[in-house]
Design a protein around this motif. Structure first.
Motif, PDB file in Angstrom:
ATOM      1  N   PRO A   1       0.902  -1.207  -0.025  1.00  0.00           N
ATOM      2  CA  PRO A   1       0.046   0.069   0.020  1.00  0.00           C
ATOM      3  C   PRO A   1       0.694   1.380   0.032  1.00  0.00           C
ATOM      4  O   PRO A   1       1.747   1.267   0.681  1.00  0.00           O
ATOM      5  N   LEU A   2       0.344   2.187  -0.929  1.00  0.00           N
ATOM      6  CA  LEU A   2       1.302   3.310  -1.086  1.00  0.00           C
ATOM      7  C   LEU A   2       0.768   4.639  -1.206  1.00  0.00           C
ATOM      8  O   LEU A   2      -0.297   4.673  -1.854  1.00  0.00           O
TER       9      LEU A   2
ATOM     10  N   LEU B   1       2.465  12.315 -12.377  1.00  0.00           N
ATOM     11  CA  LEU B   1       2.657  10.801 -12.193  1.00  0.00           C
ATOM     12  C   LEU B   1       1.772  10.074 -11.123  1.00  0.00           C
ATOM     13  O   LEU B   1       0.865   9.268 -11.351  1.00  0.00           O
ATOM     14  N   ALA B   2       1.751  11.121 -10.044  1.00  0.00           N
ATOM     15  CA  ALA B   2       0.972  10.574  -8.878  1.00  0.00           C
ATOM     16  C   ALA B   2      -0.503  10.557  -9.308  1.00  0.00           C
ATOM     17  O   ALA B   2      -1.364   9.974  -8.966  1.00  0.00           O
ATOM     18  N   ALA B   3      -0.933  11.750  -9.884  1.00  0.00           N
ATOM     19  CA  ALA B   3      -2.394  11.901 -10.182  1.00  0.00           C
ATOM     20  C   ALA B   3      -2.788  10.747 -11.209  1.00  0.00           C
ATOM     21  O   ALA B   3      -3.835  10.300 -10.940  1.00  0.00           O
TER      22      ALA B   3
ATOM     23  N   LEU C   1      -5.813   5.749 -11.776  1.00  0.00           N
ATOM     24  CA  LEU C   1      -6.112   4.077 -11.854  1.00  0.00           C
ATOM     25  C   LEU C   1      -6.188   3.468 -11.009  1.00  0.00           C
ATOM     26  O   LEU C   1      -6.560   2.230 -11.001  1.00  0.00           O
ATOM     27  N   GLY C   2      -6.166   3.650  -9.738  1.00  0.00           N
ATOM     28  CA  GLY C   2      -6.375   3.265  -8.504  1.00  0.00           C
ATOM     29  C   GLY C   2      -5.282   2.254  -7.998  1.00  0.00           C
ATOM     30  O   GLY C   2      -5.590   1.482  -7.052  1.00  0.00           O
ATOM     31  N   HIS C   3      -3.920   2.606  -8.317  1.00  0.00           N
ATOM     32  CA  HIS C   3      -3.105   1.827  -7.905  1.00  0.00           C
ATOM     33  C   HIS C   3      -2.421   2.286  -6.554  1.00  0.00           C
ATOM     34  O   HIS C   3      -1.563   1.537  -5.743  1.00  0.00           O
TER      35      HIS C   3
ATOM     36  N   SER D   1      -8.611  -1.185  -1.241  1.00  0.00           N
ATOM     37  CA  SER D   1      -9.426  -0.499  -2.556  1.00  0.00           C
ATOM     38  C   SER D   1      -8.508  -0.459  -3.727  1.00  0.00           C
ATOM     39  O   SER D   1      -8.786  -0.099  -4.740  1.00  0.00           O
ATOM     40  N   LEU D   2      -7.383  -0.570  -3.340  1.00  0.00           N
ATOM     41  CA  LEU D   2      -6.120  -0.189  -4.473  1.00  0.00           C
ATOM     42  C   LEU D   2      -6.246  -1.613  -5.469  1.00  0.00           C
ATOM     43  O   LEU D   2      -6.366  -2.638  -5.025  1.00  0.00           O
ATOM     44  N   LYS D   3      -5.840  -1.270  -6.892  1.00  0.00           N
ATOM     45  CA  LYS D   3      -5.894  -2.163  -7.646  1.00  0.00           C
ATOM     46  C   LYS D   3      -4.412  -2.509  -7.806  1.00  0.00           C
ATOM     47  O   LYS D   3      -3.467  -1.660  -7.861  1.00  0.00           O
TER      48      LYS D   3
END
Length: 176
Positions: A102-103, A119-121, A126-128, A148-150
């Motif tokens: 998780p990040l 990049l962050a946005a 994309l949900g990563h 919830s992260l992909k």
């Protein structure tokens, strides 16, 4: 549980200060984190003029905190972390996402261009990962749902060589 904060190779004092704030420590404790490790880079502790120690520990807000400036690799720190909070550098992001950790990322607003923000946005969209700001870090931790992260797509080294072959005009032997 352990949280790991990294500022990378650049100076990002406001991330270090935020990670040590009462609000962020309270948010981390509220989510079950008891240990915080901070890779702080060139961050100067109060009263220091020459950069001071390379590693130190403290207790604050019910958290055991270890701080250090640089190491040859962050691999062990990533492996031992249950949550990673980082500057939004592409190398760090890719390393952490490939590990499936998780990040939460914070683009460094002091950098000359906005590549970290872009990049962050994009990766947040994309949900990563979750992207936030210094002022919203504690709220982000409070509401963060790692489940919830992909998952980030697995790396396929063949794709890179195929692109190079195509650009160079090489025809794979199997297609001759």
């Amino acid at each position: 549980m352990r949280a790991f904060v990294t500022v990378g190779s650049t100076q990002f004092d406001c991330l270090v200060q935020a990670s040590l704030s009462v609000a962020v420590l309270t948010a981390l404790r509220g989510r079950g984190y008891l240990s915080l490790v901070v890779q702080c880079g060139k961050f100067a502790r109060a009263g220091e003029t020459d950069g001071g120690l390379d590693k130190w520990t403290m207790e604050k807000g019910g958290m055991s905190i270890e701080m250090w400036r640089y190491k040859p690799t962050l691999a062990a720190d990533y492996d031992n972390a249950d949550l990673i909070i980082s500057h939004a550098g592409s190398g760090t992001i890719l390393d952490v996402l490939r590990l499936g950790k998780p990040l939460i990322v914070l683009p460094n607003p002091t950098l000359a261009d906005n590549h970290q923000e872009e990049l962050a946005a994009a990766l947040d969209h994309l949900g990563h990962l979750k992207s936030t700001t210094i002022s919203n870090l504690a709220n982000c931790i409070d509401s963060f749902q790692p489940s919830s992260l992909k998952p980030f797509p697995l790396q396929d080294p063949k794709k890179f060589s195929d692109i190079i072959d195509e650009e160079m005009g090489f025809i794979p032997i199997a297609n001759k």
